[in-house]
Design an enzyme around this catalytic site. Sequence first.
Site, mmCIF file in Angstrom:
data_model
loop_
_atom_site.group_PDB
_atom_site.id
_atom_site.type_symbol
_atom_site.label_atom_id
_atom_site.label_comp_id
_atom_site.label_asym_id
_atom_site.label_seq_id
_atom_site.Cartn_x
_atom_site.Cartn_y
_atom_site.Cartn_z
ATOM 1 N N ARG A 94 0.854 -1.191 0.000
ATOM 2 C CA ARG A 94 0.000 0.000 0.000
ATOM 3 C C ARG A 94 0.883 1.232 0.000
ATOM 4 N NH1 ARG A 94 -4.702 -0.850 -1.697
ATOM 5 N NH2 ARG A 94 -5.534 1.030 -0.737
ATOM 6 N N ASN A 110 12.115 0.407 4.169
ATOM 7 C CA ASN A 110 11.425 -0.411 3.173
ATOM 8 C C ASN A 110 12.458 -1.211 2.389
ATOM 9 O OD1 ASN A 110 9.265 -1.248 1.368
ATOM 10 N ND2 ASN A 110 10.133 0.180 -0.146
ATOM 11 N N HIS A 112 13.102 -2.954 -1.372
ATOM 12 C CA HIS A 112 12.613 -2.842 -2.747
ATOM 13 C C HIS A 112 13.508 -3.695 -3.658
ATOM 14 C CE1 HIS A 112 10.475 -0.962 -6.046
ATOM 15 N NE2 HIS A 112 11.644 -0.867 -6.668
#
Length: 198
Positions: A94, A110, A112
């Site tokens: 999200r 995060n 990635h």
Amino acid sequence: MNKIRLAVLISGRGSNMESLLRACAAPDFPAEVAVVVANRPDAAGLAKARDYGIPTDIVDHKQYAGRPAFEAALQQTLSRHAPLDLICLAGFMRVLTADFVNQWPGRMINIHPSLLPEYKGLDTHARALADGKVETGCTVHYVIPAMDEGPVIVQRRVPILPDDSADTLAARVLLEEHQAYPAAVRIVAARLQELGDA
Ligand code: GAR
């Protein structure tokens, strides 16, 4: 050693979450997982987290009228597990608003599946293959309001082989992700502890 307390946010499989749970099981690892939160009730990672004896919560985005309502519920859920030192997005799919991100300055990271700033967004491996790249990798970075931007903490590089498909490449990058995320948490924990913020 004071361990920093993590919340891990997932949307699906949760293999990066599991790499963090495995790392946290080591006595000398500087972090512990306080809670795993999924935005999808069917996220497979929830069962894995429970197997490790970790508290889980679900904040189903489909139950909320819009992002602000969803994020208010998410923040409320996180606050039930306070104090939290660091939010780890691990396959959390999200987009978070600036208002939410700004509530965790320097405290949200995060992972990635590309060497950022290359290939922000989705389908990173297919795009790297289509561009004829010979190398890709993964990045753990601090989260800022702009998506897939923010200071890099750890990157790991992966060669692209001539017969790679998006799936074979994703599988090899994922192995590096599982090394990168615990390494990044170690770095951030040391920074927070140095600042006396944890
Ligand atoms: C991972 O490859 C992660 O890097 C990616 O989703 C996958 C989740 O797998 N994240 C993104 O693309 C975020 N933009 P996992 O659920 O097994 O950790």
